[in-house]
Design a protein around this motif. Structure first.
Motif, mmCIF file in Angstrom:
data_model
loop_
_atom_site.group_PDB
_atom_site.id
_atom_site.type_symbol
_atom_site.label_atom_id
_atom_site.label_comp_id
_atom_site.label_asym_id
_atom_site.label_seq_id
_atom_site.Cartn_x
_atom_site.Cartn_y
_atom_site.Cartn_z
ATOM 1 N N ILE A 108 0.842 -1.213 0.000
ATOM 2 C CA ILE A 108 0.000 0.000 0.000
ATOM 3 C C ILE A 108 0.873 1.257 0.000
ATOM 4 C CG2 ILE A 108 -1.608 1.328 1.455
ATOM 5 C CD1 ILE A 108 -3.027 -1.330 2.046
ATOM 6 N N ASP A 109 2.031 1.176 0.634
ATOM 7 C CA ASP A 109 2.903 2.353 0.695
ATOM 8 C C ASP A 109 3.598 2.650 -0.632
ATOM 9 O OD1 ASP A 109 2.422 3.327 3.183
ATOM 10 O OD2 ASP A 109 3.928 2.072 4.164
ATOM 11 N N ILE A 110 3.407 1.798 -1.617
ATOM 12 C CA ILE A 110 4.047 2.035 -2.916
ATOM 13 C C ILE A 110 3.496 3.307 -3.563
ATOM 14 C CG2 ILE A 110 2.594 0.864 -4.644
ATOM 15 C CD1 ILE A 110 5.164 -0.696 -5.408
ATOM 16 N N ASP A 111 2.299 3.735 -3.130
ATOM 17 C CA ASP A 111 1.727 4.941 -3.747
ATOM 18 C C ASP A 111 2.505 6.210 -3.387
ATOM 19 O OD1 ASP A 111 0.891 5.433 -1.188
ATOM 20 O OD2 ASP A 111 -1.254 5.383 -1.628
ATOM 21 N N HIS A 112 3.404 6.128 -2.412
ATOM 22 C CA HIS A 112 4.276 7.274 -2.127
ATOM 23 C C HIS A 112 5.106 7.614 -3.364
ATOM 24 C CE1 HIS A 112 4.245 6.280 2.453
ATOM 25 N NE2 HIS A 112 3.085 6.638 1.971
ATOM 26 N N PHE A 113 5.531 6.562 -4.078
ATOM 27 C CA PHE A 113 6.333 6.777 -5.281
ATOM 28 C C PHE A 113 5.480 7.387 -6.395
ATOM 29 C CE2 PHE A 113 8.367 3.263 -3.034
ATOM 30 C CZ PHE A 113 9.672 3.717 -2.960
ATOM 31 N N VAL A 114 4.196 6.964 -6.426
ATOM 32 C CA VAL A 114 3.283 7.486 -7.456
ATOM 33 C C VAL A 114 3.041 8.973 -7.222
ATOM 34 C CG1 VAL A 114 0.986 7.254 -8.483
ATOM 35 C CG2 VAL A 114 2.173 5.226 -7.652
ATOM 36 N N VAL A 115 2.793 9.351 -5.958
ATOM 37 C CA VAL A 115 2.528 10.764 -5.639
ATOM 38 C C VAL A 115 3.774 11.611 -5.913
ATOM 39 C CG1 VAL A 115 1.969 12.392 -3.782
ATOM 40 C CG2 VAL A 115 0.766 10.217 -3.929
ATOM 41 N N ALA A 116 4.942 11.088 -5.520
ATOM 42 C CA ALA A 116 6.180 11.849 -5.690
ATOM 43 C C ALA A 116 6.648 11.866 -7.145
ATOM 44 C CB ALA A 116 7.277 11.262 -4.804
ATOM 45 N N LYS A 117 6.105 10.919 -7.960
ATOM 46 C CA LYS A 117 6.556 10.722 -9.351
ATOM 47 C C LYS A 117 8.083 10.613 -9.383
ATOM 48 C CE LYS A 117 2.760 13.174 -11.668
ATOM 49 N NZ LYS A 117 2.212 14.108 -10.699
ATOM 50 N N SER A 118 8.627 9.937 -8.390
ATOM 51 C CA SER A 118 10.086 9.884 -8.254
ATOM 52 C C SER A 118 10.456 8.739 -7.321
ATOM 53 C CB SER A 118 10.559 11.217 -7.670
ATOM 54 O OG SER A 118 11.876 11.098 -7.176
ATOM 55 N N ILE A 119 11.705 8.282 -7.438
ATOM 56 C CA ILE A 119 12.183 7.290 -6.469
ATOM 57 C C ILE A 119 13.239 7.925 -5.562
ATOM 58 C CG2 ILE A 119 11.671 5.214 -7.825
ATOM 59 C CD1 ILE A 119 14.717 5.257 -8.599
ATOM 60 N N HIS A 120 13.426 9.243 -5.704
ATOM 61 C CA HIS A 120 14.453 9.910 -4.913
ATOM 62 C C HIS A 120 13.935 10.280 -3.526
ATOM 63 C CE1 HIS A 120 17.033 9.862 -8.334
ATOM 64 N NE2 HIS A 120 16.139 10.490 -9.066
ATOM 65 N N ILE A 121 14.789 10.091 -2.540
ATOM 66 C CA ILE A 121 14.406 10.297 -1.146
ATOM 67 C C ILE A 121 13.920 11.729 -0.911
ATOM 68 C CG2 ILE A 121 15.336 10.388 1.205
ATOM 69 C CD1 ILE A 121 17.183 8.057 0.265
ATOM 70 N N LYS A 122 14.594 12.683 -1.531
ATOM 71 C CA LYS A 122 14.246 14.100 -1.340
ATOM 72 C C LYS A 122 12.771 14.339 -1.710
ATOM 73 C CE LYS A 122 15.911 17.043 -4.389
ATOM 74 N NZ LYS A 122 14.720 17.630 -5.039
ATOM 75 N N ASP A 123 12.326 13.747 -2.837
ATOM 76 C CA ASP A 123 10.948 13.931 -3.289
ATOM 77 C C ASP A 123 9.965 13.148 -2.414
ATOM 78 O OD1 ASP A 123 11.920 15.434 -5.446
ATOM 79 O OD2 ASP A 123 12.337 13.608 -6.565
ATOM 80 N N LEU A 124 10.380 11.942 -2.024
ATOM 81 C CA LEU A 124 9.498 11.102 -1.203
ATOM 82 C C LEU A 124 9.257 11.710 0.173
ATOM 83 C CD1 LEU A 124 11.032 7.630 -2.083
ATOM 84 C CD2 LEU A 124 8.751 8.414 -2.670
ATOM 85 N N ASN A 125 10.243 12.471 0.636
ATOM 86 C CA ASN A 125 10.176 13.070 1.969
ATOM 87 C C ASN A 125 9.304 14.315 1.995
ATOM 88 O OD1 ASN A 125 10.779 12.967 4.594
ATOM 89 N ND2 ASN A 125 12.920 13.586 4.417
ATOM 90 N N ASN A 126 8.940 14.816 0.813
ATOM 91 C CA ASN A 126 8.187 16.076 0.742
ATOM 92 C C ASN A 126 6.842 15.907 0.051
ATOM 93 O OD1 ASN A 126 9.984 17.968 1.981
ATOM 94 N ND2 ASN A 126 11.364 17.585 0.250
ATOM 95 N N LEU A 127 6.102 14.864 0.419
ATOM 96 C CA LEU A 127 4.822 14.611 -0.244
ATOM 97 C C LEU A 127 3.787 15.631 0.219
ATOM 98 C CD1 LEU A 127 4.608 10.717 -0.060
ATOM 99 C CD2 LEU A 127 5.450 12.146 -1.912
ATOM 100 N N LYS A 128 3.064 16.188 -0.778
ATOM 101 C CA LYS A 128 2.058 17.215 -0.461
ATOM 102 C C LYS A 128 0.726 16.575 -0.041
ATOM 103 C CE LYS A 128 4.443 20.954 -1.771
ATOM 104 N NZ LYS A 128 5.743 20.279 -1.547
ATOM 105 N N HIS A 129 0.405 15.427 -0.619
ATOM 106 C CA HIS A 129 -0.855 14.764 -0.273
ATOM 107 C C HIS A 129 -0.666 13.254 -0.267
ATOM 108 C CE1 HIS A 129 -1.573 13.640 -4.502
ATOM 109 N NE2 HIS A 129 -0.934 14.755 -4.750
ATOM 110 N N ARG A 130 -1.685 12.547 0.200
ATOM 111 C CA ARG A 130 -1.556 11.095 0.322
ATOM 112 C C ARG A 130 -1.918 10.405 -0.988
ATOM 113 N NH1 ARG A 130 -4.523 9.516 5.861
ATOM 114 N NH2 ARG A 130 -3.087 7.767 5.833
ATOM 115 N N GLY A 131 -1.355 9.230 -1.178
ATOM 116 C CA GLY A 131 -1.609 8.471 -2.405
ATOM 117 C C GLY A 131 -2.962 7.766 -2.355
#
Ligand SMILES: [Zn+2]
Length: 202
Positions: free
Chosen positions: A79-102
């Motif tokens: 279920i947490d894989i949607d973090h990558f979808v929201v961030a449109k990235s696999i980079h930690i910097k982008d994953l750490n700054n999610l604006k909304h939930r997947g």
């Protein structure tokens, strides 16, 4: 066996309790990667234990038991894989700054999908899909309720609930599989074929 059920229920409680400590209060918790990996491992463990507790009360073949427990564990984790979808990235910097939930964290979406599967399997007496529906339900409810301690439950289009207090969410997690057992037994389709066949999947 009653003692096994109590043991598994207590195991879920302890896993969630110690899991929160390991994720947020250990000496490595400053690391985003450590937090993400540990948090995901705890989600998977609770999904695994919840499926075991469920099948302590439901009789299926060994093969069905194995496939469904593995399936529940994987879904609870993925279920947490949607973090990558929201961030449109696999980079930690982008994953750490999610604006909304997947979308996989939207409880109303999962409720809609599992309700359709539930109705379909009930009306058409599809026992395999009926069991699968309960695995999906256990996976998403355990994941969402655990996350809700920090961010509340998300019921699109109504928005988020308040965060669920720690001891309340942990207690709910440890009794939830038993509640699903009662629902399962109550509505269980009377299938003509008593043996659940999973060999086609192998
Ligand atoms: Zn999550």
């Amino acid at each position: 066996m009653r003692s096994v059920r109590i043991f598994l229920s207590v195991s879920i409680f302890i896993t969630a309790f110690i899991g929160d400590y390991l994720v947020f209060h250990s000496r490595y918790s400053n690391s985003f990667v450590y937090r993400a990996l540990t948090d995901n491992f705890i989600h998977a463990s609770i999904g695994f234990l919840s499926a075991l507790l469920f099948f302590e009360n439901i009789l299926v073949t060994r093969q069905a038991w194995l496939y469904n427990v593995i399936f529940c564990t994987i879904v609870a984790s993925l279920i947490d894989i949607d973090h990558f979808v929201v961030a449109k990235s696999i980079h930690i910097k982008d994953l750490n700054n999610l604006k909304h939930r997947g979308f996989l964290h939207c409880s109303s979406l999962w409720f809609a999908v599992t309700s359709i599967l539930f109705l379909y399997s009930y009306l058409h007496r599809k026992l395999n899909i009926y069991i699968l529906t309960f695995m999906l339900t256990i996976a998403y409810t355990s994941h969402h309720i655990r996350d809700a301690n920090r961010r509340g439950l998300w019921f699109y289009p109504y928005g988020h609930t308040q965060p669920i207090p720690k001891y309340l969410y942990i207690t709910v997690l440890s009794i939830l599989p038993m509640i699903f057992v009662y629902v399962f037994q109550y509505f269980k389709p009377q299938s003509k074929d008593t043996v659940v066949q999973y060999s086609m999947l192998a």
